[in-house]
Each structure stands twice: as C-alpha cells, then as structure tokens.
Write a protein that holds these residues in place. Structure first.
Motif, PDB file in Angstrom:
ATOM      1  N   ARG A 370       2.426  -9.720  -2.995  1.00 58.02           N
ATOM      2  CA  ARG A 370       2.621  -8.127  -3.143  1.00 58.02           C
ATOM      3  C   ARG A 370       4.105  -7.848  -2.483  1.00 58.02           C
ATOM      4  O   ARG A 370       4.801  -7.316  -3.127  1.00 58.02           O
ATOM      5  N   ARG A 373       6.969  -9.485  -4.082  1.00 56.50           N
ATOM      6  CA  ARG A 373       7.055  -9.070  -5.275  1.00 56.50           C
ATOM      7  C   ARG A 373       7.800  -7.977  -5.320  1.00 56.50           C
ATOM      8  O   ARG A 373       8.954  -7.551  -6.083  1.00 56.50           O
ATOM      9  N   ASP A 374       7.471  -6.904  -4.698  1.00 61.99           N
ATOM     10  CA  ASP A 374       7.882  -5.537  -4.479  1.00 61.99           C
ATOM     11  C   ASP A 374       9.176  -5.438  -3.929  1.00 61.99           C
ATOM     12  O   ASP A 374      10.131  -4.554  -4.507  1.00 61.99           O
TER      13      ASP A 374
END
Length: 416
Positions: A370, A373-374
């Motif tokens: 996460r 990705r972020d």
C-alpha cells in the motif's frame, strides 16, 4: 478552405517560418499567368513605366502618392503588378505591400530606380541584394531599370550615374529608360526617340525573361517541395528522438523511484519489526485509568516509544520522497489546514500509538504494498513528473501534426 488550402495550412501549422514559401507554392500550383512586379521607391516612375510597357493608362500616375495598395492588370497573358513605393509613408504599410508583391507574387521583378537620385541608398542595396540572392535560389529574375533618364543633363551624366551604380552592384545589367521620351516618340512618330527611350530594349529583355518563367517555375516548385520535405523529415527525426528520450527518462525515473522507495520501506520495516519483536508485554493496549491522567505509566511510555519509532520511519521515507520532488499535495487535495497538506500525512496519517497498527503498516506485505502504491501515485502527481508528462504529450501531438503535414505535402506533390 479547399484541399490545397487545408494541406498548406497543415504544413504552416508546424513550419510557421515557411508561411511565405507555402503561399508562394500555392501561387505556383495555381499555374496562373506569369507575373511581373514593379518595385522601388516612391515617385521613381514605376506606374508610368508600367503604363508604357502595356500600352494602356491602367495605373494611376500623379505628382502625389497614388499607389497605396497592390494594383494589377492582365495584358497579353501577363499579369502586371504595381506595388506601393518603398518608404512612401512613415507607417511602412506601403513597404509591406511592395515586399509582399516582390516575394510572393512576382516571377519577374522590375527594380526601378530614378536616375536623378544617383547611386542606390542603403535600403535599396539591401533589398536588391536579397532579390538577387533569392534569384540564385529560386531562379526568379530581377531586372534593374534606371528610370527617368531624360531628367539627367546629358549622356555623360547618365554614364556617371550608371558607373556609380555599377560599382555598387557589378552583377546587374542596367536597363536605362525614359517613359517620357517613349511617349513623345510614339505621339510624334519619331523612331530614333523611341529607340533612345530604351523602352523597346527593355521590352525585349522582359520578353526573354518571360520565356524563361515556365522553366523557373518548375525549378522553384521542385525546390520548395524538396526544402519543405527535408525540413519536415528533420523535424520528425528530432521530435522522435526527443520523444524517445523523454519516455526513457520517464521510465528510468519511475524505476529508480520504485526501487529506491522499496529499499527505504524494507529498511524501516525491518527496524520496526525488530523493535516490536524485542518488546515484552503490550502495555500500550492497556487503557489508562482516570487516576493515571497525570502519571507516567508503562502504557504511556510504550505509546511514546511506538510513536518515536513511527516518526523515525516517516522521516526516512519523507527524506527519500523529498529527493524525488514528492512533497506537497496536488492543489485539488489541499485543505485549509496547511500543516496537513503533505504527501506523508495523506499516506501515513499523523500518528500511530499501538503495536498492531504499526505492525499492519510496516510488517505485512499488504501494508508495504500500500505504501509503495500510494507514494507512487503521488510521485506521478509531483510537479516534475507532471511537467515531463506534459512535454511527452506535446511531443506526441507535434509528431502527429508533423506526420499530418508530411502526408499533406505528399498529397500536394501528387496533384502538382
């Protein structure tokens, strides 16, 4: 706009410096009458000369300025253009009309200079040099006309003026004429005066030049196609290289960012995992009682410890992000609380107090993925990456336009 106009517009849109060349090409492709344009300074006898050449009082002649825009007349299959005199007004609008006629319309330029003025001034010399240089390139012809020779005292003075101009431009032939003598010779039937006027000789010179116009037009048409095709090919190659380089830069930056971010996340995740595994009883999960409000408890100490570990991890990640220009949020995501308008806060939040939350963020595959990705998402929204993407988009659009222009040029050539 017709198909030819559309094609020329497509070419000029990517080669704006070729606007005049494309306008000239349109004239050549229209294959109209050969065009003779008279140019020169105001009040040097240009309009009177044209009238005598075509045998009609078509062009206005007066002591005051009469020619204020392009005037034309078709006579015996030739279009004659009378341009405003150079330097005829302080706004230089006449100069623009005259140069427009000389550069775009004329197959033959009659460069007129009044004998009474003596040698050429600097502006005339510069224009004549440009016309002659263009003639070398395009095969368009420039004939030098020394007008109003009747206003000189005698042949000796004519010789003096001719010699002075010849010294300035040794590569031009002087056609000395007198429209006044020619008209008088016609009216009075004086053959010798007609010959002395120089007009019959000038007409013969113009006729010889007109005979060369078809060959010159063929040459110039091929020249304009070749030059434009070559420039389009060079521009296409340059923009293809620029696009390839920009895309490679974009790809390399993303690879370096992803790899670097993963190393940082793996490092801080390992540190936090080691720290969590070294802890004993989970005091942080035990809520404080009312009597502990002002006391230092094991729970408070552990929560502070967890927050410090979290802050250190965030500082390391933030330092990496700052090195890649990933700092502030896009304008559309900003809030009134300026302190919260950072990528770190948007992705990580403000604080973490419990082991389970810290472990979920840093010590699980889902948590690390996460973050990767972020942060990658905000990397693409950073100013530098958006600017690079815009340059790539512009290059792609330019390549499309250049390819369209090349197709348009081929279509023009096929119909030529």
């Amino acid at each position: 706009m017709n198909a030819r106009g559309d094609a020329i517009h497509a070419i000029v849109s990517v080669l704006p410096d070729r606007a005049d060349d494309m306008a000239r090409l349109a004239i050549l492709l229209a294959d109209g009458e050969p065009i003779v344009t008279v140019i020169g300074k105001y009040n040097h006898g240009k309009s009177r000369l044209l009238n005598e050449l075509i045998g009609q009082n078509t062009f206005a002649v007066a002591d005051k300025r009469e020619t204020v825009k392009l005037s034309d007349s078709v006579h015996r299959g030739v279009r004659w253009l009378d341009a405003p005199g150079l330097d005829a007004d302080v706004g230089t609008e006449d100069d623009r009309h005259a140069l427009h006629a000389a550069w775009l319309h004329a197959d033959i330029r009659l460069f007129v200079h009044a004998a009474k003025e003596g040698e050429l001034d600097a502006k005339e010399l510069a224009l004549l040099a440009e016309l002659c240089a263009d003639g070398e390139r395009s095969k368009r012809q420039t004939l030098f006309v020394l007008s109003q020779v009747d206003q000189l005292a005698d042949d000796a003075e004519l010789q003096k003026v001719s010699h002075a101009i010849g010294a300035q431009r040794r590569d031009i032939a002087l056609n000395a004429v007198s429209s006044t003598r020619y008209r008088k010779g016609l009216d009075e039937g004086k053959k010798l005066m007609l010959e002395k006027s120089g007009m019959p000789s000038l007409r013969a010179t113009i006729d010889a030049a007109l005979a060369r116009v078809p060959e010159a037009r063929t040459h110039e048409t091929a020249l304009l196609f070749d030059e434009t095709r070559e420039e389009l090919a060079q521009r296409l190659l340059a923009h293809e290289r620029l696009l390839d380089e920009s895309r490679e830069t974009q790809r390399r930056q993303r690879v370096n960012f992803d790899r670097g971010l993963q190393r940082v996340i793996d490092k801080v995740s390992g540190d936090i995992d080691a720290m969590l595994n070294a802890l004993g009883t989970d005091h942080a999960s035990v809520p404080d009682t009312a009597k502990d409000a002002y006391a230092i408890t094991a729970g408070k100490l552990e929560r502070a410890h967890i927050q410090m570990a979290y802050s250190r991890a965030c500082i390391e990640i933030d330092s990496f992000l700052a090195g890649h220009g990933v700092i502030g949020l896009p304008a559309e995501q900003e809030t009134v609380a300026r302190a919260l308008n950072s990528v770190m806060v948007a992705v990580m939040g403000v604080s973490v107090k419990f082991r389970k939350d810290l472990r979920k963020m840093f010590c699980t595959d889902a948590g690390r993925e996460r973050m990767q990705r972020d942060f990658g998402h905000y990397f693409e929204l950073s100013a530098d990456r958006k600017a690079l993407a815009a340059r790539i988009s512009q290059s792609e659009s330019m390549l499309d336009a250049l390819n369209a222009a090349s197709h348009a040029l081929r279509a023009l050539e096929s119909r030529a």
